[in-house]
Design a protein around this motif. Structure first.
Motif, short mmCIF file in Angstrom:
data_model
loop_
_atom_site.label_atom_id
_atom_site.label_comp_id
_atom_site.label_asym_id
_atom_site.label_seq_id
_atom_site.Cartn_x
_atom_site.Cartn_y
_atom_site.Cartn_z
N ALA A 181 1.91 1.71 -3.57
CA ALA A 181 0.50 2.26 -4.15
C ALA A 181 0.48 3.69 -4.16
O ALA A 181 0.09 4.69 -5.00
N TYR A 182 0.43 4.09 -2.70
CA TYR A 182 0.31 5.61 -2.53
C TYR A 182 1.36 6.45 -3.05
O TYR A 182 1.16 7.60 -3.52
N ARG A 237 -8.59 6.40 -9.40
CA ARG A 237 -7.44 6.18 -8.98
C ARG A 237 -6.43 5.21 -9.87
O ARG A 237 -5.30 4.74 -9.31
N ARG A 255 -8.38 1.12 -7.63
CA ARG A 255 -9.11 1.45 -6.58
C ARG A 255 -10.77 1.13 -6.95
O ARG A 255 -11.14 1.86 -7.79
N HIS A 269 -8.42 -2.63 -3.20
CA HIS A 269 -7.34 -1.96 -3.88
C HIS A 269 -6.71 -3.23 -4.77
O HIS A 269 -6.51 -4.26 -4.17
N ARG A 301 0.61 6.83 -6.93
CA ARG A 301 -0.48 7.54 -6.92
C ARG A 301 0.05 8.93 -6.89
O ARG A 301 -0.50 9.84 -7.89
N TYR A 329 -1.68 0.38 -10.58
CA TYR A 329 -2.69 0.29 -9.30
C TYR A 329 -4.10 0.83 -9.76
O TYR A 329 -4.24 1.51 -10.69
N ASP A 389 -9.84 5.66 1.05
CA ASP A 389 -9.06 4.60 1.32
C ASP A 389 -9.33 4.01 2.66
O ASP A 389 -8.70 4.15 3.75
N MET A 414 0.96 -1.21 0.02
CA MET A 414 -0.06 -0.06 -0.10
C MET A 414 0.79 1.29 -0.11
O MET A 414 0.52 2.29 -0.84
#
Length: 214
Positions: free
Chosen positions: A16-17, A98, A65, A51, A20, A63, A45, A13
């Motif tokens: 992934a963040y 996203r 969502r 995800h 993004r 990625y 989130d 994660m």
């Protein structure tokens, strides 16, 4: 391959963040989302989100969502002005948000990269396994034709509006096995892209049960 991860998968994660932030803040210039720690994260989130990540050599390079339309999501809150009809809602309708692919794994032009194909295939495989057959998308109008070519049945929910200097339109896109077959044809194989199908199916069933009993 596409993996479904949860907040418990801290390392994935975090990557992934970061991806993004790289795509939406540093490339697209969405300054309101900028954070010093380079983690693009928002109020959606949460435990309701699904995800999906794509890795190459152990690194997250793609990625997306999924958000249930039976709970607060972008179209119902932040981007509600994009919808000029009755807002699509139901346990079989989820919002796709996203979506991003690392710059190093994109194709030039409109051709889908292998990572992009896997991400889209992941949505369809997940949907076919869980009873989801429609997705709400807020996107640039240029993607309308592309989705139709991939055998998504697309219906606009309003006219395009300018957001952060980009034209954005909200649509609902229905898919079925023909959509998956087109994506498989484009990548040249019929291999399943989602890993651990039992967990994928159970994850979707849990969310659908929660949606029905909300």
């Amino acid at each position: 391959m596409i993996e479904i991860v949860t907040m418990r998968h801290a390392a994935e994660m975090e990557e992934a963040y970061n991806l993004r932030h790289e795509v939406f803040v540093e490339e697209k210039g969405w300054g309101d989302l900028a954070r010093p720690d380079r983690r693009e994260i928002d109020q959606f989130d949460n435990a309701d989100a699904v995800h999906m990540i794509c890795k190459r050599d152990g690194k997250v390079v793609g990625y997306q969502r999924m958000l249930p339309t039976t709970k607060p999501h972008l179209l119902s809150t932040v981007l509600s002005t994009l919808c000029e009809v009755d807002r699509p809602i139901g346990p079989h309708i989820w919002e796709w948000t996203r979506y991003c692919v690392s710059k190093s794994h994109r194709e030039r032009g409109r051709k889908l990269s292998p990572v992009a194909n896997e991400l889209l295939s992941g949505i369809v495989e997940w949907g076919l396994a869980t009873g989801v057959d429609r997705i709400v998308i807020e996107m640039e109008p240029i993607w309308l034709l592309r989705l139709v070519q991939l055998n998504f049945m697309v219906t606009p929910l309003g006219i395009p509006r300018q957001i952060d200097e980009e034209d954005v339109v909200a649509v609902i896109a229905k898919f079925d096995r023909r959509t998956l077959e087109m994506l498989q044809l484009m990548r040249g194989n019929t291999d399943q892209v989602l890993v651990t199908p039992d967990r994928v199916t159970q994850t979707g069933r849990d969310h659908l049960w929660e949606a029905h009993h909300a």
